[in-house]
Scaffold this active site. Sequence first.
Site, short mmCIF file in Angstrom:
data_model
loop_
_atom_site.label_atom_id
_atom_site.label_comp_id
_atom_site.label_asym_id
_atom_site.label_seq_id
_atom_site.Cartn_x
_atom_site.Cartn_y
_atom_site.Cartn_z
N ARG A 159 -99.40 -27.75 -71.57
CA ARG A 159 -99.53 -27.48 -70.14
C ARG A 159 -100.99 -27.27 -69.72
O ARG A 159 -101.31 -26.42 -68.90
CB ARG A 159 -98.69 -26.25 -69.74
N GLY A 208 -112.78 -17.30 -75.79
CA GLY A 208 -113.77 -18.29 -75.41
C GLY A 208 -113.32 -19.09 -74.21
O GLY A 208 -112.20 -18.91 -73.70
N ASP A 209 -114.17 -19.97 -73.73
CA ASP A 209 -113.89 -20.84 -72.59
C ASP A 209 -113.93 -22.28 -73.08
O ASP A 209 -114.97 -22.75 -73.53
CB ASP A 209 -114.93 -20.61 -71.49
N PHE A 210 -112.80 -22.98 -73.00
CA PHE A 210 -112.78 -24.32 -73.61
C PHE A 210 -113.60 -25.35 -72.84
O PHE A 210 -113.81 -26.45 -73.33
CB PHE A 210 -111.35 -24.82 -73.86
N ASP A 270 -108.32 -18.65 -76.05
CA ASP A 270 -108.16 -18.48 -74.60
C ASP A 270 -109.26 -17.56 -74.08
O ASP A 270 -110.06 -17.01 -74.85
CB ASP A 270 -106.78 -17.92 -74.26
N ASP A 277 -71.10 -41.22 -75.99
CA ASP A 277 -71.35 -40.61 -77.29
C ASP A 277 -71.29 -41.69 -78.36
O ASP A 277 -70.35 -42.50 -78.39
CB ASP A 277 -70.33 -39.52 -77.60
#
Length: 628
Positions: free
Chosen positions: A515, A498-500, A473, A88
């Site tokens: 992620r 939507g679809d990235f 998403d 510490d």
Amino acid sequence: MLLNPVISKLRGKLVVLASASPRRLEILTNAGLQFEVVPSWFKETLDKSLFKTPYEYAVETAKQKALEVAHRMPFKHLKTPDIVIGSDTVVTVDGLILEKPTDKQDAYRMLSRLSGKEHSVFTGVAIVLCNDKSGSDTDYKVVDFYEETKVKFAELSEEMLWEYINSGEPMDKAGGYGIQALGGMLVEYVQGDFLNVVGFPLNHFCKQLGLIFNSPPESLAHKIKREDSRASDKIALQEISNGKDAIRTSVREQNVMRPNCDKCGRQDVPHSILDLLDGFKASKTLFTASKLKVFDVLSISDGLTLEEAADQINASVIGTERLLDAAVSLGLLERSKQQDKINAVYRNTEQASQFLVSDSPLSLHGYILHCNEMVWPLYSHLESAVREGTSQHERAFGKKNEDVFQDAYYSKDEVKMRFMNAMHSIARVTGKDVATAFDLSPYKTACDIGGCTGALAYEFTKAHPGLSVIVFDLPQVIEMRHHFQLKEDNDRVSFVAGDFFKGDLPKADLYILARILHDWSDEKLDILLSKLSKICMPGCGLLVSEILLDEERKRPSRALLQALSMTEGKQRSSTEYCDLLEKHGFTPKHIKHTDNLLDAMLFVKEDPNDRRTLLACSSASIETAKLE
């Protein structure tokens, strides 16, 4: 005194660092020490007024950190350490101990107090040695010491103070500065061990190790005996008295009521291997208890008897008894006698109440069920996965990987909800740490790509009042998001379907990839990152949240074990992520190790006409250094 002569004496021993500090990890790794990292859960709430000097406070805190890990590991981690190192670091000036600043104004007060003055940096270190004794007792022997380094700050102008504060660096560091990063520009001179100011006095530590292994243990250490239930607990206790914390100062001879540490010091038994052999049983115990809602039924009462619990979960008494007792041994439940009941009662531990009850705010219940239903079957075919180098979805679920994703995840509402619950759980547990990792005040609109339920987006709006977040998403996910929407209204979070990979991305000045990158092949990442690079103007931010491997790709094991699922993507170190993003025009600015499930990196879209502003990835890594 070199550390190398001691290393041979540590071979075969489980050495543990009870700290999540990346600087301490780096210092000890560079010295050649092999160890595991198990961050301590000890709450640093000791009453400073009870200590005569700052170094006594630092030493006691280090000791309690190390002892907490030494006592916890046999039951929580299913392995027993031989040596635990606690540390510490505190900054003191004018008789005051400076903690980490709570906000920018607090950082300003700290740095103003340090301006033009010499101050002291104390690091307390505790080395806990776990040794078997004859009979039923086990000794914990503690060697502790401290190191002091004098640091002199230059006179700091208001402009320099606020420029440094607005960099975000002071916010997670004791005393409000990191000498090995930008804070080094504030320092006029250092007298003593520089690494002590970084967070660990390596030279003093090496000397102590030499003394430990070349001197009788009793000449250096004070014992901490673990005896039977008649032993009295004299360890530094924090008690609640009349609503206020009362701290009892510790004594050298401490008796701790703990089970016998019957593994310590044995070199002829492969304890770590035996622990791994039982690891899958521990995981399945957690999965089963969660699926049967054991933690839920125990949360609605002040403990249940065995028969009551068996009735609540609709299971046999003998099966319930063995499940609950196994959970007790893993530290998930507590078992105790009550005056008004003949039989023992079972209760959730504090940690189980916080993370395992399904409706708790930080519940991991959804993710645990996902691991049981989706991940466990995959790892049952690990041998085939390794031989073939491919995902085992078809063996586990009767469908190819892409078919499972569309059919199992997104056709049945039950399975769809389970997957979304899993992602929601991770976002709720990690969201605050990721959202508060960096100063995002320059950004007004953000887009959370693959943001699922919006849990992370809500954390970003809580942390940054001037920020609005778009959750982007798949349409199937957006349709189900109302099941997870927070009760309170938040018009700064919106949802776009939507679809990235295929569609256009919403416009924003900050994009969030949490992620996402570890899951996809290099070819698909090139599509996504090229699309982001094209839509982003110079100065646009990109926040990446992933598990960051160390540069030797040895830790954390959680990331490397996850990679065995054989998805088309891969786990990366911070340098590898920097290389990946720099190819698409994004410059690393800050890296943050959160000591949570996910770490964070902040990139900025570079101006190709101004190469002077670029930062190397190694420079960005320096900014993660913490004074702890």
